[in-house]
Write a protein that holds these residues in place. Structure first.
Motif, short mmCIF file in Angstrom:
data_model
loop_
_atom_site.label_atom_id
_atom_site.label_comp_id
_atom_site.label_asym_id
_atom_site.label_seq_id
_atom_site.Cartn_x
_atom_site.Cartn_y
_atom_site.Cartn_z
N ALA A 22 22.20 -41.96 -0.43
CA ALA A 22 21.20 -43.01 -0.21
C ALA A 22 20.56 -42.87 1.17
N LEU A 23 21.37 -42.65 2.19
CA LEU A 23 20.85 -42.52 3.54
C LEU A 23 19.98 -41.28 3.69
N LYS A 24 20.38 -40.16 3.08
CA LYS A 24 19.58 -38.93 3.14
C LYS A 24 18.21 -39.12 2.50
N TYR A 31 22.36 -48.92 -1.85
CA TYR A 31 21.39 -48.92 -2.94
C TYR A 31 22.01 -48.59 -4.30
N PHE A 32 22.76 -47.51 -4.37
CA PHE A 32 23.30 -47.07 -5.66
C PHE A 32 24.36 -48.03 -6.19
N VAL A 50 15.57 -38.69 -6.25
CA VAL A 50 16.93 -38.29 -6.64
C VAL A 50 16.89 -37.02 -7.47
N ALA A 51 15.98 -36.97 -8.43
CA ALA A 51 15.85 -35.78 -9.29
C ALA A 51 15.50 -34.55 -8.45
N ASP A 52 14.58 -34.69 -7.52
CA ASP A 52 14.20 -33.57 -6.66
C ASP A 52 15.37 -33.11 -5.80
N TYR A 53 16.14 -34.05 -5.28
CA TYR A 53 17.29 -33.71 -4.44
C TYR A 53 18.29 -32.84 -5.22
#
Length: 82
Positions: A22-24, A31-32, A50-53
């Motif tokens: 979440a922080l990154k 959040y999660f 998130v998907a891109d990460y």
């Protein structure tokens, strides 16, 4: 499996905590966990980050896509026929 569970599984596989993830990504540290407890729903923008990460599709986070053994992806049937 819920979207939260899919994200948690991806984070576990990468050995990153949901707080650190979440922080990154620029979200609040809880959040999660708020998502897990149905206190928030992820927007398209958040799902995209998130998907891109993780290098996956938003559809896979939503459970709308299966990965076949050879790496080819196919969409799940919506149950509607045209």
């Amino acid at each position: 499996m819920t979207t939260f569970e899919r994200i948690k599984n991806l984070a576990d596989a990468q050995k990153i905590s949901l707080k650190d993830l979440a922080l990154k990504l620029g979200f609040s540290e809880n959040y999660f966990y708020n998502m897990k407890n149905a206190k928030s729903s992820p927007s398209a923008e958040i799902l995209t980050k998130v998907a891109d990460y993780f290098g996956v599709t938003v559809d896979s986070l939503l459970g709308r896509e299966d990965k076949i053994n050879d790496g080819i992806k196919r969409k799940k049937s919506s149950g509607f026929r045209s």
